[in-house]
Design a protein around this motif. Structure first.
Motif, PDB file in Angstrom:
ATOM      1  N   GLU A 207       0.827  -1.203   0.000  1.00  0.00           N
ATOM      2  CA  GLU A 207       0.000   0.000   0.000  1.00  0.00           C
ATOM      3  C   GLU A 207       0.865   1.258   0.000  1.00  0.00           C
ATOM      4  O   GLU A 207       0.598   2.219  -0.736  1.00  0.00           O
ATOM      5  N   GLY A 208       1.914   1.249   0.812  1.00  0.00           N
ATOM      6  CA  GLY A 208       2.789   2.407   0.895  1.00  0.00           C
ATOM      7  C   GLY A 208       3.488   2.708  -0.417  1.00  0.00           C
ATOM      8  O   GLY A 208       3.617   3.873  -0.809  1.00  0.00           O
ATOM      9  N   PHE A 209       3.912   1.661  -1.116  1.00  0.00           N
ATOM     10  CA  PHE A 209       4.603   1.874  -2.385  1.00  0.00           C
ATOM     11  C   PHE A 209       3.647   2.399  -3.448  1.00  0.00           C
ATOM     12  O   PHE A 209       4.016   3.273  -4.238  1.00  0.00           O
TER      13      PHE A 209
ATOM     14  N   LYS B 183       3.023   6.155  -2.557  1.00  0.00           N
ATOM     15  CA  LYS B 183       4.199   7.000  -2.742  1.00  0.00           C
ATOM     16  C   LYS B 183       4.578   7.127  -4.214  1.00  0.00           C
ATOM     17  O   LYS B 183       4.792   8.239  -4.725  1.00  0.00           O
ATOM     18  N   SER B 184       4.682   6.015  -4.911  1.00  0.00           N
ATOM     19  CA  SER B 184       5.136   6.049  -6.304  1.00  0.00           C
ATOM     20  C   SER B 184       4.135   6.758  -7.206  1.00  0.00           C
ATOM     21  O   SER B 184       4.520   7.529  -8.095  1.00  0.00           O
ATOM     22  N   CYS B 185       2.846   6.538  -6.961  1.00  0.00           N
ATOM     23  CA  CYS B 185       1.819   7.178  -7.787  1.00  0.00           C
ATOM     24  C   CYS B 185       1.741   8.678  -7.505  1.00  0.00           C
ATOM     25  O   CYS B 185       1.499   9.476  -8.414  1.00  0.00           O
ATOM     26  N   GLU B 186       1.956   9.077  -6.257  1.00  0.00           N
ATOM     27  CA  GLU B 186       2.002  10.507  -5.933  1.00  0.00           C
ATOM     28  C   GLU B 186       3.200  11.174  -6.604  1.00  0.00           C
ATOM     29  O   GLU B 186       3.092  12.310  -7.085  1.00  0.00           O
ATOM     30  N   LEU B 187       4.328  10.481  -6.649  1.00  0.00           N
ATOM     31  CA  LEU B 187       5.510  11.027  -7.311  1.00  0.00           C
ATOM     32  C   LEU B 187       5.249  11.215  -8.800  1.00  0.00           C
ATOM     33  O   LEU B 187       5.627  12.235  -9.388  1.00  0.00           O
ATOM     34  N   TYR B 188       4.593  10.229  -9.421  1.00  0.00           N
ATOM     35  CA  TYR B 188       4.286  10.340 -10.846  1.00  0.00           C
ATOM     36  C   TYR B 188       3.324  11.497 -11.105  1.00  0.00           C
ATOM     37  O   TYR B 188       3.499  12.266 -12.052  1.00  0.00           O
TER      38      TYR B 188
ATOM     39  N   LEU C 188       4.774  -7.403  -8.420  1.00  0.00           N
ATOM     40  CA  LEU C 188       3.734  -6.413  -8.678  1.00  0.00           C
ATOM     41  C   LEU C 188       4.261  -4.989  -8.451  1.00  0.00           C
ATOM     42  O   LEU C 188       3.985  -4.072  -9.235  1.00  0.00           O
ATOM     43  N   MET C 189       5.036  -4.807  -7.386  1.00  0.00           N
ATOM     44  CA  MET C 189       5.638  -3.509  -7.125  1.00  0.00           C
ATOM     45  C   MET C 189       6.592  -3.113  -8.253  1.00  0.00           C
ATOM     46  O   MET C 189       6.617  -1.962  -8.697  1.00  0.00           O
TER      47      MET C 189
END
Length: 219
Positions: free
Chosen positions: A59-61, A64-69, A195-196
């Motif tokens: 969930e954290g990844f 975080k990754s989608c917010e960065l994108y 998946l990550m």
């Protein structure tokens, strides 16, 4: 000071750093699960605490990754007519929310508003847009993928895994006794990392190919 995502290098570095520390910690947890004697009370307990941590990192990844994108796209400050509909909708959400569309007059005003805004620079919000809802089931993940205009079909084979991980984490977190088999945990651990990595690659590919841009049809 918050890290800013202006370039592709910024994006890949920050996503890579987030991915790396999570992968390292998950490896440490897996080592702890493997250390006790098989099927011993100690291993059974270790397996139970490993599942919520596995979910937390997934969930954290995603968040975080989608917010960065999203920040990467937002910082392009492209005109609305250069963006895919999802990003236009995000940019104009507050303004659209103030409009009332009840009759043809109001609909006309809405169309006029959109036509006037289409050539203006976007201002895509990034806070509180990526919502995992503390239960990142597949349908919630699907919404996030839609918001970012990614291809959900790339992830469809993991639907059962994503939902099963949420259910297992909830049962354990709510104090229910759930016997976790080592083979099941090992498979889940491996698949979540795959998946990550898939999500990481899709975000980076979308950034480098600029899939967020509106495709201009050739004459």
């Amino acid at each position: 000071m918050a890290k800013k995502v202006f370039t592709f290098s910024d994006l890949t570095r920050l996503i890579g750093e987030d991915y790396a520390w999570r992968r390292k910690e998950l490896k440490l947890i897996k080592d702890q699960v493997e250390s006790p004697s098989p099927n011993s009370p100690m291993q059974n307990a270790a397996l139970r605490f490993a599942v919520p941590i596995l979910y937390a990192h997934w969930e954290g990844f995603v968040k975080k990754s989608c917010e960065l994108y999203l920040e990467f796209v937002s910082n392009k400050y492209l005109k609305h007519n250069q963006l895919k509909p999802q990003f236009i909708a995000l940019s104009l959400t507050k303004k659209l929310g103030r409009l009332e569309i009840k009759n043809i007059e109001e609909k006309t005003k809405t169309v006029d508003f959109l036509l006037k805004e289409i050539n203006k620079n976007s201002n895509i919000p990034t806070k509180n847009i990526i919502q995992t809802k503390s239960n990142l089931r597949y349908n919630v993940f699907e919404e996030i993928i839609f918001v970012l205009d990614l291809d959900i079909s790339k992830f469809s084979m993991y639907q059962s895994l994503i939902d099963d991980l949420v259910d297992s984490r909830n049962n354990i977190a709510h104090g229910d006794y759930l016997r976790v088999q080592y083979s099941a945990y090992e498979s889940m651990h491996l698949d979540i990392q795959l998946l990550m990595e898939l999500l990481k690659n899709e975000l980076e590919n979308a950034a480098i190919t600029e899939t967020f841009r509106q495709q201009i049809a050739s004459a």
